[in-house]
Design a protein around this motif. Structure first.
Motif, short mmCIF file in Angstrom:
data_model
loop_
_atom_site.label_atom_id
_atom_site.label_comp_id
_atom_site.label_asym_id
_atom_site.label_seq_id
_atom_site.Cartn_x
_atom_site.Cartn_y
_atom_site.Cartn_z
N MET A 386 90.90 -13.63 86.21
CA MET A 386 92.14 -13.89 86.94
C MET A 386 91.83 -14.44 88.33
SD MET A 386 94.69 -10.75 85.90
CE MET A 386 93.65 -9.39 85.45
N ILE A 387 90.82 -13.85 88.98
CA ILE A 387 90.42 -14.33 90.30
C ILE A 387 89.92 -15.77 90.21
CG2 ILE A 387 88.87 -13.95 92.24
CD1 ILE A 387 88.82 -10.96 91.42
N ALA A 388 89.09 -16.05 89.19
CA ALA A 388 88.57 -17.40 89.02
C ALA A 388 89.71 -18.40 88.86
CB ALA A 388 87.64 -17.44 87.81
N MET A 389 90.70 -18.06 88.04
CA MET A 389 91.82 -18.98 87.84
C MET A 389 92.60 -19.20 89.13
SD MET A 389 93.31 -18.23 83.99
CE MET A 389 93.06 -16.47 83.87
N ARG A 390 92.72 -18.17 89.95
CA ARG A 390 93.40 -18.33 91.23
C ARG A 390 92.73 -19.40 92.09
NH1 ARG A 390 97.95 -17.41 93.43
NH2 ARG A 390 97.26 -16.32 95.31
N TYR A 391 91.41 -19.55 91.93
CA TYR A 391 90.66 -20.52 92.72
C TYR A 391 90.41 -21.83 91.97
CZ TYR A 391 89.79 -16.99 96.29
OH TYR A 391 89.95 -16.06 97.29
N GLY A 392 91.15 -22.05 90.88
CA GLY A 392 91.04 -23.31 90.17
C GLY A 392 89.78 -23.48 89.35
N THR A 393 89.15 -22.36 89.00
CA THR A 393 87.95 -22.39 88.17
C THR A 393 88.35 -22.01 86.75
OG1 THR A 393 86.54 -21.86 90.04
CG2 THR A 393 85.66 -21.41 87.87
N VAL A 394 88.05 -22.86 85.80
CA VAL A 394 88.55 -22.73 84.43
C VAL A 394 87.70 -21.73 83.65
CG1 VAL A 394 88.98 -23.96 82.27
CG2 VAL A 394 89.50 -25.06 84.47
N PRO A 395 88.30 -20.71 83.05
CA PRO A 395 87.52 -19.68 82.35
C PRO A 395 87.17 -20.07 80.91
CG PRO A 395 89.83 -19.06 82.39
CD PRO A 395 89.73 -20.35 83.16
N VAL A 396 85.99 -19.63 80.49
CA VAL A 396 85.57 -19.65 79.09
C VAL A 396 85.29 -18.21 78.72
CG1 VAL A 396 83.82 -20.40 77.44
CG2 VAL A 396 84.60 -21.99 79.22
N VAL A 397 86.08 -17.63 77.80
CA VAL A 397 86.02 -16.19 77.54
C VAL A 397 86.05 -15.89 76.05
CG1 VAL A 397 87.25 -15.77 79.71
CG2 VAL A 397 88.53 -15.81 77.57
N ARG A 398 85.58 -14.69 75.71
CA ARG A 398 85.78 -14.19 74.35
C ARG A 398 87.12 -13.50 74.28
NH1 ARG A 398 85.17 -10.72 70.11
NH2 ARG A 398 84.97 -8.76 71.27
N GLU A 399 87.78 -13.62 73.13
CA GLU A 399 89.12 -13.07 72.96
C GLU A 399 89.05 -11.57 72.72
OE1 GLU A 399 90.76 -15.32 69.75
OE2 GLU A 399 90.64 -17.22 70.84
N GLY A 419 92.43 -22.09 79.71
CA GLY A 419 90.98 -22.06 79.61
C GLY A 419 90.54 -22.26 78.18
N PHE A 420 89.34 -21.78 77.87
CA PHE A 420 88.76 -21.94 76.55
C PHE A 420 88.35 -20.57 76.02
CE2 PHE A 420 88.33 -25.90 78.75
CZ PHE A 420 88.54 -26.87 77.77
N THR A 421 88.57 -20.32 74.73
CA THR A 421 88.29 -19.00 74.17
C THR A 421 87.57 -19.12 72.84
OG1 THR A 421 90.34 -18.79 72.88
CG2 THR A 421 90.46 -18.20 75.21
N PHE A 422 86.85 -18.05 72.49
CA PHE A 422 86.25 -17.91 71.15
C PHE A 422 86.41 -16.46 70.73
CE2 PHE A 422 83.00 -17.01 74.24
CZ PHE A 422 82.19 -16.05 73.69
N SER A 423 86.43 -16.20 69.43
CA SER A 423 86.79 -14.87 68.95
C SER A 423 85.61 -14.03 68.48
CB SER A 423 87.82 -14.97 67.81
OG SER A 423 87.30 -15.72 66.73
N ASP A 424 84.66 -14.62 67.78
CA ASP A 424 83.55 -13.85 67.23
C ASP A 424 82.47 -13.60 68.29
OD1 ASP A 424 84.77 -13.77 64.78
OD2 ASP A 424 83.62 -15.45 63.94
N ILE A 425 81.75 -12.51 68.11
CA ILE A 425 80.62 -12.21 68.99
C ILE A 425 79.44 -13.02 68.49
CG2 ILE A 425 79.20 -10.38 70.01
CD1 ILE A 425 81.43 -8.41 69.19
N ASN A 426 79.43 -14.29 68.87
CA ASN A 426 78.49 -15.25 68.29
C ASN A 426 78.10 -16.27 69.35
OD1 ASN A 426 77.89 -17.92 66.89
ND2 ASN A 426 77.81 -16.51 65.15
N ALA A 427 76.82 -16.39 69.61
CA ALA A 427 76.35 -17.30 70.65
C ALA A 427 76.67 -18.75 70.32
CB ALA A 427 74.85 -17.13 70.85
N GLY A 428 76.63 -19.11 69.03
CA GLY A 428 76.96 -20.48 68.64
C GLY A 428 78.40 -20.83 68.93
N ASP A 429 79.31 -19.90 68.66
CA ASP A 429 80.72 -20.13 68.96
C ASP A 429 80.94 -20.28 70.46
OD1 ASP A 429 81.04 -19.86 66.28
OD2 ASP A 429 82.27 -18.04 66.35
N MET A 430 80.28 -19.44 71.24
CA MET A 430 80.40 -19.54 72.70
C MET A 430 79.90 -20.90 73.18
SD MET A 430 78.42 -17.41 75.69
CE MET A 430 76.96 -18.47 75.42
#
Length: 478
Positions: A386-399, A419-430
């Motif tokens: 949330m803090i990152a988004m406040r400063y215009g930094t786009v998040p990449v997160v796991r769901e 931002g960008f999201t991925f669901s599985d705990i998988n390094a390839g997806d990230m």
């Protein structure tokens, strides 16, 4: 309403994690709605002399803890419309760190007893006692015992918030009578019993009038054994009184348009110039090449497994194979520190490992980076995204947890998302979605600015969350 908020830490007085931010912000939001709010917390050695100089001594009394009679002093300080009560006992709280001591069970049992005794001693009758995490988990149980002895507690109801279920306050059953001073029936009848141990968090879930978690998704995840750390059965059994409420952040504190020690300020309407100045300052501060066009990927976190850093280290060379720079700020488990320290040597001028914690540097990273990476295995709420988004930094997160509740994935067909999201705990997806983010940064500046604007204008304030808590308070207190 009269609300007593009990927590083991609260910003700006003392902080180790997100609980302090909640204890510093939610009571202020409740007070702003016209309610009488008190916050009670231990008077730690780490609370600075500047704050201590503003405190007023109210009184002292003895607290009964099992077979002990223990001194308890109460100091008061008013801040942002909220009265803060500090519980003084140097034997328990004059220590160099807040947690991790051999007698933590006794220390916070004492604090919980002080929470229960203080309203009667100061002749103030709370409608709600709101407790947080295992350090105050005994308060709802003590309230069952003492509300008929202490007239000021006669109408009090308890709310218990789980900030992180991983830390439950689990001890051997010998603490029951000798340390926390409760009858063996609390164990034999199951309220505190947990695989032959005493589990304080379980007791709080059972004894409280209502239970909350710090995001709606986390409340649902706790029904699953993977996330619940042994308490899935208890959560499901008590689900009728459990609700997830998303934490907020201090929108004024994290405001890029206000002077805050950054080299430049900026707004959602015109972020480019100010963010470029912050980016240049960040590159200079952490030893990255001075290149305004390359995207900076940032991580600010404790470097531990449940934050998903094994995913990062598994594909670190593939990440650096893109035309990016990366900065990591934080400390934690040795294997991640070592991997990032090695990467800094392998990619000079492109990777920076800041294996420390610095408030000013974290703010500069939020403001100066372009992509914020949070691949958490579990994240009850998360404030960093949330803090990152406040400063215009786009998040990449796991769901997961609050990440899922705050970061809406980019839809290239509709031009929506944060931002960008991925669901599985998988390094390839990230890695896949990280490449999508980097590609959008380079190839579609208009879409990138749209993501920045969505994040910067999102309402992450405490106003809506505070109202949800008030609805619960009013419902359970009639």
């Amino acid at each position: 309403m009269r609300i007593l908020f009990a927590a083991s830490e609260a910003a700006p007085f003392i902080k180790t994690g997100g609980l302090a931010d909640v204890a510093g912000s939610l009571p202020t939001a409740l007070a702003a709605k016209g309610h009488d709010v008190k916050v009670i917390l231990p008077l730690y050695e780490g609370i600075s002399g500047d704050w201590r100089g503003q405190m007023t001594f109210l009184k002292y009394f003895d607290v009964t803890l099992a077979w002990r009679s223990v001194y308890c002093g109460i100091f008061q300080l008013k801040y942002n419309g909220v009265d803060y009560w500090f519980v003084d006992n140097e034997y328990y709280f004059k220590r160099w760190q807040l947690y991790g001591h051999f007698d933590d069970c006794e220390r916070f049992a004492f604090f919980s007893r002080a929470v229960i005794e203080t309203p009667g001693q100061l002749d103030w009758a709370p409608d709600i006692i709101h407790c947080n995490d295992w350090q105050t988990a005994l308060v709802p149980i003590y309230l069952l015992e003492e509300k008929y002895r202490i007239p000021q507690l006669g109408g009090a109801r308890s709310v218990y918030t789980i900030h992180n279920i991983e830390y439950q306050g689990r001890y051997g059953d010998q603490v029951l009578q000798d340390v926390i001073g409760l009858d063996v029936s609390y164990f034999n009848e199951g309220m505190l019993a947990f695989y032959d141990d005493v589990n304080l968090m379980k007791g709080a879930i059972m004894a409280s009038n209502y239970v909350t978690t710090v995001s709606p998704t986390y409340a649902e995840e706790l029904r699953l054994p993977f996330y619940a750390h042994g308490l899935a059965g208890v959560i499901n059994d008590q689900s009728a009184k459990i609700q997830g409420i998303l934490n907020g952040i201090d929108m004024d504190l994290y405001d890029p348009s206000k002077p805050s020690g950054l080299p430049a300020s900026f707004t959602a309407k015109a972020p480019a110039k100010g963010k470029a100045a912050c980016k240049q300052a960040l590159q200079q501060a952490v030893g990255l090449n001075q290149d305004p066009d390359v995207p900076i990927i940032a991580c600010i976190s404790r470097l531990v497994g449940h934050k998903g850093f094994s995913l990062v280290t598994d594909v670190l060379h593939e990440i650096m194979g893109m035309n990016v720079q990366m900065v990591v700020l934080g400390t934690g488990e040795w294997q991640y520190e070592d991997a990032f320290r090695t990467a800094q040597g392998q990619y000079p001028g492109r990777f920076s490992a800041q294996l420390t914690y610095s408030g000013p540097l974290s703010t500069l990273i939020y403001a100066g980076s372009d992509i914020f990476l949070m691949p958490s295995v579990s994240e009850p709420c998360g404030l960093s995204q949330m803090i990152a988004m406040r400063y215009g930094t786009v998040p990449v997160v796991r769901e997961t947890g609050g990440l899922r509740d705050t970061v809406y994935p980019y839809n290239k067909f509709e031009g929506t998302g944060r931002g960008f999201t991925f669901s599985d705990i998988n390094a390839g997806d990230m890695l896949w979605v990280l490449r999508e983010a980097v590609g959008l940064y380079y190839d579609n500046k208009e879409a990138w600015r749209g993501l920045q604007k969505e994040g910067m204008t999102a309402d992450f304030s405490w106003d809506n969350s505070a109202q949800q808590y008030l609805d619960i308070y009013q419902r359970i207190s009639g």
